[in-house]
Design a protein around this motif. Sequence first.
Motif, PDB file in Angstrom:
ATOM      1  N   SER A 136       0.876  -1.268  -0.100  1.00  0.00           N
ATOM      2  CA  SER A 136      -0.111   0.046   0.039  1.00  0.00           C
ATOM      3  C   SER A 136       0.827   1.434   0.101  1.00  0.00           C
ATOM      4  O   SER A 136       0.365   2.418  -0.137  1.00  0.00           O
ATOM      5  N   ASP A 137       2.153   1.108   0.174  1.00  0.00           N
ATOM      6  CA  ASP A 137       3.081   2.377   0.293  1.00  0.00           C
ATOM      7  C   ASP A 137       3.158   2.750  -0.967  1.00  0.00           C
ATOM      8  O   ASP A 137       3.522   1.965  -1.950  1.00  0.00           O
ATOM      9  N   SER A 138       3.248   4.047  -1.193  1.00  0.00           N
ATOM     10  CA  SER A 138       2.865   4.670  -2.729  1.00  0.00           C
ATOM     11  C   SER A 138       4.437   4.757  -3.211  1.00  0.00           C
ATOM     12  O   SER A 138       4.480   5.095  -4.245  1.00  0.00           O
ATOM     13  N   GLN A 139       5.530   4.617  -2.417  1.00  0.00           N
ATOM     14  CA  GLN A 139       6.587   4.693  -2.912  1.00  0.00           C
ATOM     15  C   GLN A 139       7.341   3.315  -3.314  1.00  0.00           C
ATOM     16  O   GLN A 139       8.559   3.374  -3.479  1.00  0.00           O
ATOM     17  N   ILE A 140       6.882   2.259  -3.087  1.00  0.00           N
ATOM     18  CA  ILE A 140       7.200   1.134  -3.419  1.00  0.00           C
ATOM     19  C   ILE A 140       7.528   0.909  -4.834  1.00  0.00           C
ATOM     20  O   ILE A 140       6.887   1.721  -5.807  1.00  0.00           O
ATOM     21  N   LYS A 162       5.086   3.385  -6.977  1.00  0.00           N
ATOM     22  CA  LYS A 162       3.417   3.128  -7.263  1.00  0.00           C
ATOM     23  C   LYS A 162       2.609   4.460  -7.591  1.00  0.00           C
ATOM     24  O   LYS A 162       2.024   4.426  -8.225  1.00  0.00           O
ATOM     25  N   ALA A 163       3.030   5.346  -6.952  1.00  0.00           N
ATOM     26  CA  ALA A 163       2.161   6.478  -6.891  1.00  0.00           C
ATOM     27  C   ALA A 163       2.327   7.304  -8.229  1.00  0.00           C
ATOM     28  O   ALA A 163       1.604   7.822  -8.844  1.00  0.00           O
ATOM     29  N   ALA A 164       3.348   7.010  -8.929  1.00  0.00           N
ATOM     30  CA  ALA A 164       3.644   7.808 -10.440  1.00  0.00           C
ATOM     31  C   ALA A 164       2.941   6.909 -11.372  1.00  0.00           C
ATOM     32  O   ALA A 164       2.774   7.293 -12.614  1.00  0.00           O
ATOM     33  N   ILE A 165       2.506   5.732 -11.205  1.00  0.00           N
ATOM     34  CA  ILE A 165       1.838   4.758 -12.205  1.00  0.00           C
ATOM     35  C   ILE A 165       0.471   5.727 -12.705  1.00  0.00           C
ATOM     36  O   ILE A 165       0.193   5.342 -13.990  1.00  0.00           O
ATOM     37  N   SER A 166      -0.163   6.256 -11.915  1.00  0.00           N
ATOM     38  CA  SER A 166      -1.275   6.972 -12.229  1.00  0.00           C
ATOM     39  C   SER A 166      -1.110   8.163 -13.295  1.00  0.00           C
ATOM     40  O   SER A 166      -1.909   8.280 -13.912  1.00  0.00           O
ATOM     41  N   ARG A 208      10.810   9.278 -17.489  1.00  0.00           N
ATOM     42  CA  ARG A 208      10.101   9.125 -16.298  1.00  0.00           C
ATOM     43  C   ARG A 208      10.435   8.194 -15.481  1.00  0.00           C
ATOM     44  O   ARG A 208      10.314   8.248 -14.471  1.00  0.00           O
ATOM     45  N   ALA A 209      10.846   7.028 -15.983  1.00  0.00           N
ATOM     46  CA  ALA A 209      11.061   5.845 -15.329  1.00  0.00           C
ATOM     47  C   ALA A 209      12.304   5.954 -14.335  1.00  0.00           C
ATOM     48  O   ALA A 209      13.478   6.769 -14.666  1.00  0.00           O
ATOM     49  N   ILE A 210      12.213   5.015 -13.282  1.00  0.00           N
ATOM     50  CA  ILE A 210      13.323   4.955 -12.469  1.00  0.00           C
ATOM     51  C   ILE A 210      14.404   3.985 -13.211  1.00  0.00           C
ATOM     52  O   ILE A 210      15.440   4.265 -12.973  1.00  0.00           O
ATOM     53  N   SER A 211      13.964   2.920 -13.711  1.00  0.00           N
ATOM     54  CA  SER A 211      14.916   2.130 -14.708  1.00  0.00           C
ATOM     55  C   SER A 211      13.836   1.501 -15.611  1.00  0.00           C
ATOM     56  O   SER A 211      12.723   1.256 -15.593  1.00  0.00           O
ATOM     57  N   TYR A 212      14.771   1.162 -16.664  1.00  0.00           N
ATOM     58  CA  TYR A 212      13.890   0.117 -17.642  1.00  0.00           C
ATOM     59  C   TYR A 212      15.087  -0.628 -18.219  1.00  0.00           C
ATOM     60  O   TYR A 212      16.442  -0.297 -18.401  1.00  0.00           O
ATOM     61  N   TYR A 213      14.744  -1.670 -18.751  1.00  0.00           N
ATOM     62  CA  TYR A 213      15.438  -2.563 -19.788  1.00  0.00           C
ATOM     63  C   TYR A 213      14.809  -3.312 -20.594  1.00  0.00           C
ATOM     64  O   TYR A 213      13.564  -3.834 -20.682  1.00  0.00           O
ATOM     65  N   ILE A 214      15.403  -3.466 -21.888  1.00  0.00           N
ATOM     66  CA  ILE A 214      14.762  -4.161 -22.954  1.00  0.00           C
ATOM     67  C   ILE A 214      15.630  -5.134 -23.469  1.00  0.00           C
ATOM     68  O   ILE A 214      16.758  -5.220 -23.863  1.00  0.00           O
ATOM     69  N   SER A 215      15.080  -6.323 -23.322  1.00  0.00           N
ATOM     70  CA  SER A 215      15.957  -7.562 -24.152  1.00  0.00           C
ATOM     71  C   SER A 215      15.150  -8.403 -25.053  1.00  0.00           C
ATOM     72  O   SER A 215      14.129  -8.281 -25.313  1.00  0.00           O
ATOM     73  N   PRO A 247      12.718  -3.891  -8.042  1.00  0.00           N
ATOM     74  CA  PRO A 247      11.612  -3.745  -7.742  1.00  0.00           C
ATOM     75  C   PRO A 247      10.911  -4.720  -6.771  1.00  0.00           C
ATOM     76  O   PRO A 247      11.278  -5.548  -6.561  1.00  0.00           O
ATOM     77  N   GLU A 248       9.871  -4.094  -5.897  1.00  0.00           N
ATOM     78  CA  GLU A 248       9.308  -5.077  -4.991  1.00  0.00           C
ATOM     79  C   GLU A 248       8.136  -5.782  -5.439  1.00  0.00           C
ATOM     80  O   GLU A 248       8.010  -6.839  -4.718  1.00  0.00           O
ATOM     81  N   LEU A 249       7.748  -5.474  -6.931  1.00  0.00           N
ATOM     82  CA  LEU A 249       6.857  -6.162  -7.248  1.00  0.00           C
ATOM     83  C   LEU A 249       6.946  -6.298  -8.791  1.00  0.00           C
ATOM     84  O   LEU A 249       7.242  -5.124  -9.199  1.00  0.00           O
ATOM     85  N   CYS A 250       6.608  -7.331  -9.750  1.00  0.00           N
ATOM     86  CA  CYS A 250       6.433  -7.260 -10.966  1.00  0.00           C
ATOM     87  C   CYS A 250       5.148  -7.508 -11.477  1.00  0.00           C
ATOM     88  O   CYS A 250       4.584  -8.740 -11.080  1.00  0.00           O
ATOM     89  N   LEU A 251       4.323  -6.526 -12.104  1.00  0.00           N
ATOM     90  CA  LEU A 251       3.130  -6.740 -12.814  1.00  0.00           C
ATOM     91  C   LEU A 251       3.488  -7.461 -14.260  1.00  0.00           C
ATOM     92  O   LEU A 251       4.012  -6.610 -15.253  1.00  0.00           O
TER      93      LEU A 251
END
Length: 196
Positions: A7-11, A37-41, A69-76, A107-111
Amino acid sequence: MSAQLFSDSQILIAGVDEVGRGCLFGPVVAAAVVFEKAAISQLPEIGVKDSKQLSAKRREILATEIKNRAISYYISYASAREIDRLNILNASLLAMQRSVTKLSVTPELCLVDGNKKIPNITIPQETIIGGDRTSPIIAAASILAKVWRDKLIIRLATKYPHYDLENNKGYGTKKHRLALQEYAPCFHHRHSFKLK
């Protein structure tokens, strides 16, 4: 992991998606992208949605915005040879795994788009069928993967002009299939797929 953490907006949450599963030519490409999490919206506010619903030009603009905008990304990716060896599902999961493990943060969670979890990663995962339509962060990953793959296929189109790759991006259009009959498959075709 406690409910409090989720529920933490910073995860940090990663969205993971792949493109090119149904193609006859080229790799399957996966992207992982991380936001708080808070930035996804904010993603729908800038126009992020399923990459298939966007024009090529709009996808390119959004891909740049997402990367900024992303904190991190990777394309493989997983190559056509790996697809032939592993099958398309396992190759797609391998490409996803490569993207997640190469992220500069954990990340703490992968969707994850689809109904299969990514093997061999210890991060908690949630699978979402049709996630590229319903989850903004998965849609963001789908845009990154699609733009990267399309650019690769356009580069390869100059080397393999017979297959109309610039227009079909490796999918099995009538023109592509006719070219396969006339010129035979090349190295980057998926020989385990029904090519004719």
